[in-house]
Structure formats: structure tokens, C-alpha cells
Design a protein around this motif. Structure first.
Motif, PDB file in Angstrom:
ATOM      1  N   LEU A  66       0.824  -1.211   0.000  1.00 23.94           N
ATOM      2  CA  LEU A  66       0.000   0.000   0.000  1.00 23.94           C
ATOM      3  C   LEU A  66       0.859   1.262   0.000  1.00 23.94           C
ATOM      4  CD1 LEU A  66      -2.869  -1.039   2.439  1.00 23.94           C
ATOM      5  CD2 LEU A  66      -2.883  -0.985  -0.060  1.00 23.94           C
ATOM      6  N   SER A  67       2.008   1.224   0.678  1.00 24.32           N
ATOM      7  CA  SER A  67       2.907   2.390   0.630  1.00 24.32           C
ATOM      8  C   SER A  67       3.464   2.573  -0.780  1.00 24.32           C
ATOM      9  CB  SER A  67       4.040   2.223   1.634  1.00 24.32           C
ATOM     10  OG  SER A  67       4.869   1.116   1.295  1.00 24.32           O
ATOM     11  N   GLY A  68       3.705   1.441  -1.471  1.00 18.69           N
ATOM     12  CA  GLY A  68       4.147   1.529  -2.861  1.00 18.69           C
ATOM     13  C   GLY A  68       3.065   2.082  -3.767  1.00 18.69           C
ATOM     14  N   VAL A  69       1.804   1.702  -3.521  1.00 15.95           N
ATOM     15  CA  VAL A  69       0.685   2.215  -4.324  1.00 15.95           C
ATOM     16  C   VAL A  69       0.558   3.728  -4.154  1.00 15.95           C
ATOM     17  CG1 VAL A  69      -1.831   2.191  -4.568  1.00 15.95           C
ATOM     18  CG2 VAL A  69      -0.583   0.047  -4.293  1.00 15.95           C
ATOM     19  N   LEU A  70       0.775   4.210  -2.937  1.00 14.45           N
ATOM     20  CA  LEU A  70       0.647   5.648  -2.668  1.00 14.45           C
ATOM     21  C   LEU A  70       1.728   6.467  -3.369  1.00 14.45           C
ATOM     22  CD1 LEU A  70      -0.261   5.588   1.144  1.00 14.45           C
ATOM     23  CD2 LEU A  70      -1.788   6.043  -0.791  1.00 14.45           C
ATOM     24  N   MET A  71       2.902   5.880  -3.596  1.00 13.66           N
ATOM     25  CA  MET A  71       3.987   6.648  -4.208  1.00 13.66           C
ATOM     26  C   MET A  71       4.189   6.317  -5.688  1.00 13.66           C
ATOM     27  SD  MET A  71       7.556   4.863  -2.992  1.00 13.66           S
ATOM     28  CE  MET A  71       7.424   5.500  -1.349  1.00 13.66           C
ATOM     29  N   ILE A  72       3.346   5.459  -6.263  1.00 14.54           N
ATOM     30  CA  ILE A  72       3.611   4.986  -7.631  1.00 14.54           C
ATOM     31  C   ILE A  72       3.522   6.114  -8.655  1.00 14.54           C
ATOM     32  CG2 ILE A  72       1.225   4.313  -8.216  1.00 14.54           C
ATOM     33  CD1 ILE A  72       2.516   1.783  -9.490  1.00 14.54           C
ATOM     34  N   ARG A  73       2.679   7.131  -8.410  1.00 18.34           N
ATOM     35  CA  ARG A  73       2.570   8.237  -9.359  1.00 18.34           C
ATOM     36  C   ARG A  73       3.767   9.183  -9.260  1.00 18.34           C
ATOM     37  NH1 ARG A  73      -2.174   8.730 -11.969  1.00 18.34           N
ATOM     38  NH2 ARG A  73      -3.948   7.494 -11.222  1.00 18.34           N
ATOM     39  N   ARG A  74       4.359   9.294  -8.076  1.00 20.57           N
ATOM     40  CA  ARG A  74       5.501  10.188  -7.879  1.00 20.57           C
ATOM     41  C   ARG A  74       6.820   9.535  -8.262  1.00 20.57           C
ATOM     42  NH1 ARG A  74       6.284  10.578  -2.944  1.00 20.57           N
ATOM     43  NH2 ARG A  74       4.574   9.382  -2.056  1.00 20.57           N
ATOM     44  N   ASN A  75       6.961   8.256  -7.934  1.00 19.96           N
ATOM     45  CA  ASN A  75       8.236   7.563  -8.184  1.00 19.96           C
ATOM     46  C   ASN A  75       7.947   6.085  -8.420  1.00 19.96           C
ATOM     47  OD1 ASN A  75      10.803   6.401  -8.123  1.00 19.96           O
ATOM     48  ND2 ASN A  75      11.566   7.860  -6.612  1.00 19.96           N
ATOM     49  N   ARG A  76       7.809   5.731  -9.680  1.00 25.01           N
ATOM     50  CA  ARG A  76       7.435   4.347 -10.006  1.00 25.01           C
ATOM     51  C   ARG A  76       8.510   3.361  -9.581  1.00 25.01           C
ATOM     52  NH1 ARG A  76       5.420   3.714 -16.082  1.00 25.01           N
ATOM     53  NH2 ARG A  76       7.151   5.147 -16.290  1.00 25.01           N
ATOM     54  N   LEU A  77       9.788   3.724  -9.756  1.00 24.28           N
ATOM     55  CA  LEU A  77      10.872   2.806  -9.411  1.00 24.28           C
ATOM     56  C   LEU A  77      10.863   2.505  -7.918  1.00 24.28           C
ATOM     57  CD1 LEU A  77      13.314   1.198 -10.331  1.00 24.28           C
ATOM     58  CD2 LEU A  77      14.715   3.252 -10.020  1.00 24.28           C
ATOM     59  N   ALA A  78      10.707   3.539  -7.093  1.00 30.95           N
ATOM     60  CA  ALA A  78      10.658   3.320  -5.646  1.00 30.95           C
ATOM     61  C   ALA A  78       9.453   2.468  -5.270  1.00 30.95           C
ATOM     62  CB  ALA A  78      10.598   4.662  -4.910  1.00 30.95           C
ATOM     63  N   ALA A  79       8.314   2.678  -5.961  1.00 30.82           N
ATOM     64  CA  ALA A  79       7.121   1.872  -5.692  1.00 30.82           C
ATOM     65  C   ALA A  79       7.358   0.408  -6.053  1.00 30.82           C
ATOM     66  CB  ALA A  79       5.937   2.420  -6.485  1.00 30.82           C
TER      67      ALA A  79
END
Length: 354
Positions: free
Chosen positions: A280-293
Motif C-alpha cells: 500500500l505504501s508503494g501504491v501511494l507513491m507509484i505516481r511520484r516515483n514508479r521505481l521506488a514503488a
């Protein structure tokens, strides 16, 4: 002529460029052996091989095959003997560890429930150890010695074009100031090569699976389906965790004893919750930083494979095996997605600098 006495200083271990392939072959063979043994025993009603009151367990066959693989490695120096030792040793190790339940219980119980979980943990640790061995690039000395290993095939007239190309690639990774590099390159340039032989069954199956895998991960619908799977699985897991905690709290206050949960189930639930939070933390950041997600998703899958699946094997072996296969496919997909995203980021950086 005097001989130099052996040095007491420990020598560095030299890694093989073929280690990744041979360790993979060893583990695949071991797992296949365990599955075959369990299938045959189940289909035949678990017979025992006994002679005049002596029970001959297949752990003895496993030990004999592992000894045979060690003898092959010690007695022969060609590369094919190493591949053979990986297969023979893998069969032996599979037959050996399949009977682990007999050696961790007082009553020699082959059907001890946690056995499959313990076997699974063993292979996970073996995989992690193999990745640690192959994690860093080969050193100058390792590249030279591995190139020499390939040159040895020319002596038995078995050096093919692909092997010579691989040897030259290894030499390109060496220090060019070393005179041995030029000697080896000149040797390879003057050697006659045979045609590359047809790949074996194992190589063909692996390449076929790799082609299917690359076809899937190149489809956008498959990537979206993986992300959707993560989200649904995480939401369901968190809902189940919250529901169970609420029921147990009600049990504690009202003493209804509606449900009983073992410690292993609580630990499995805790590991699954950690995995879901990472997703879920990856889903929240996927628009800002796909690689980190994607890295968050990958870490979540590692928690699933290393922790959740261990407890799942303890609880239910068949469903856990199915879930493990799905998790491995998703982890491989995430590795591809991370590689693609990293390549795209690198290309953007180069464009910004130019």
C-alpha cells in the motif's frame, strides 16, 4: 631441486563464472527429486524397502549420491564433470533432505507436519547464500582463471564458438596490463572451434520459459494485472487481520471462545500484514516515483516468500505450493519492471546531461 613448503596463509576462494548456472541446476534437481519421491511414495502407498528386518531408507541413497558428486569434483577437472556433479549432488541432496522429519522427531516421523516448511527454509537459505556468492563482479584473477577453464576445452577438441566468445568477454574484464591477458587472447585467436552443439533438454526448457516470461512482462495488461493483484491481496489481508484481532478482543473481554488461533497463524498474519503495508505504501507513491514503488512491491514479495510462505507450508502444503509458484512469477515480473524502469531513468539522466 628444492620445493617450496606450503603456505599456512589461507588462499582466497576463486569463484566460477558458471556457479550461478550450476547452483541453479543443483537446486532445481533437488526440488524435482523431492517432488518425485513424494509423488511415487503417495501413489504406491508408502512402501518400505526392507531386507531381513533392515529398513533401507532413501536418505542412504541420497548420502551415497552426494559422496559420488564429491568424488566426481575431486577426480575430474573438465567442466562437464562439474555439471554432472551438480545433477548427481542435487538428486542426492533431494533424497537426503526429504527424510528430514525422521531426524528432528523422537519417533522418526516422516510425516511430521513442519517438515516441508523446514525443507523450504533450507532452500531459501541456500538460494540467499548462492546470491551472496554471485553478488559481486568477478575479480581480475577470477576472470583469468575462468577464461583458462574455457581454454582447457581446446585440449579435448571441445571448444565451441560461444565458449570462445565467453572466454574473450572474461578477458575483456581483466586488467589489460597483465601479460597473461594478451597470451590468452592470442591462444584463443589461434584455436579452432567446433560448431555450437544443440542445447540439451534442460537448456531448451529454461529458454522456452524465459521467452514466455519476456512475452508476458512486455504486455501492459500483465503489468497492470500484477499491480491490481497486489492491491486486492493487501486490502483482503489487512481486512482479515483487523477482523481476527477484533474477534480475539471480543473473546478476551466476553470469554466466548469463538475462535482459536495458533502462534504460527499469528506470525503468518503478522508477516502478511507487513507485506500488505509495504504494498500500500508503494501504491501511494507509484505516481511520484514508479521505481521506488516497484522496490516496495519487491520487498513485499520477499516478505511473502521468505516469511509468509514458511508458515503457510506449516499449515497447508498443497495450497502453499500453489501460492509460492504465483509469488515467484510475480517476483520475477517485478525484477523485470525494476530493470526496465532503471534503464528508463538512466536514459533520462544521459539525455539531460547531453
Amino acid at each position: 631441486m628444492s620445493c617450496r613448503s606450503p603456505s599456512l596463509v589461507p588462499k582466497p576462494l576463486i569463484r566460477s563464472a558458471e556457479a550461478d548456472k550450476r547452483l541453479e541446476l543443483f537446486m532445481v534437481t533437488s526440488v524435482a527429486t523431492i517432488l518425485c519421491i513424494r509423488f511415487v511414495l503417495h501413489a504406491t502407498g508408502y512402501p518400505q524397502l526392507a531386507i531381513r528386518g533392515l529398513h533401507i531408507a532413501h536418505v542412504l541413497l541420497g548420502g551415497a549420491l552426494m559422496v559420488l558428486s564429491i568424488v566426481i569434483l575431486l577426480a575430474f577437472i573438465d567442466r562437464y564433470s562439474s555439471d554432472l556433479a551438480a545433477v548427481v549432488g542435487g538428486i542426492g541432496f533431494g533424497a537426503f533432505i526429504d527424510e528430514l522429519g525422521k531426524f528432528v522427531t523422537m519417533d522418526n516421523n516422516y510425516f511430521f507436519q513442519p517438515t516441508v516448511a523446514l525443507i523450504y527454509i533450507t532452500f531459501v537459505l541456500l538460494y540467499i547464500f548462492s546470491q551472496m556468492i554471485n553478488g559481486e563482479q568477478l575479480t581480475h584473477e577470477e576472470c583469468l582463471l575462468n577464461a583458462l577453464e574455457l581454454v582447457k576445452d581446446a585440449v579435448i577438441k571441445d571448444l565451441d564458438i560461444q565458449e570462445r566468445k565467453r572466454a574473450l568477454e572474461l578477458l575483456d574484464g581483466c586488467d589489460p596490463s597483465d601479460p597473461l591477458v594478451k597470451v590468452f587472447k592470442d591462444m584463443l585467436a589461434g584455436m579452432e572451434c567446433i560448431q555450437t552443439p544443440d542445447p540439451g533438454i534442460y537448456t531448451r526448457c529454461r529458454e522456452g520459459a524465459r521467452r514466455v516470461y519476456h512475452w508476458l512482462v512486455s504486455r501492459r495488461w500483465f503489468v497492470n494485472a500484477v499491480i491490481a493483484f497486489f492491491i486486492i491481496q493487501s486490502v483482503v489481508t489487512l481486512f482479515e487481520a483487523a477482523l481476527l484481532v477484533m474477534i480475539k478482543l471480543a473473546d478476551s473481554f466476553l470469554q466466548l471462545r469463538l475462535i482459536s488461533i495458533s502462534m504460527a497463524s499469528w506470525l503468518e498474519l503478522l508477516a502478511a500484514t507487513v507485506s500488505s503495508i509495504l504494498v500500500l505504501s508503494g501504491v501511494l507513491m507509484i505516481r511520484r516515483n514508479r521505481l521506488a514503488a516497484y522496490y516496495r512491491f519487491k520487498n513485499a514479495m520477499l516478505v511473502q516468500i521468505l516469511l509468509v510462505q514458511t508458515f503457510a507450508f506449516y499449515r497447508d502444503q498443497l495450497s502453499a505450493l500453489t501460492a509460492l509458484a504465483i509469488n515467484i512469477v510475480i517476483l520475477l515480473t517485478l525484477r523485470y519492471m525494476i530493470a526496465q524502469e532503471s534503464s528508463a531513468d538512466s536514459a533520462d539522466v544521459l539525455r539531460s546531461l547531453s
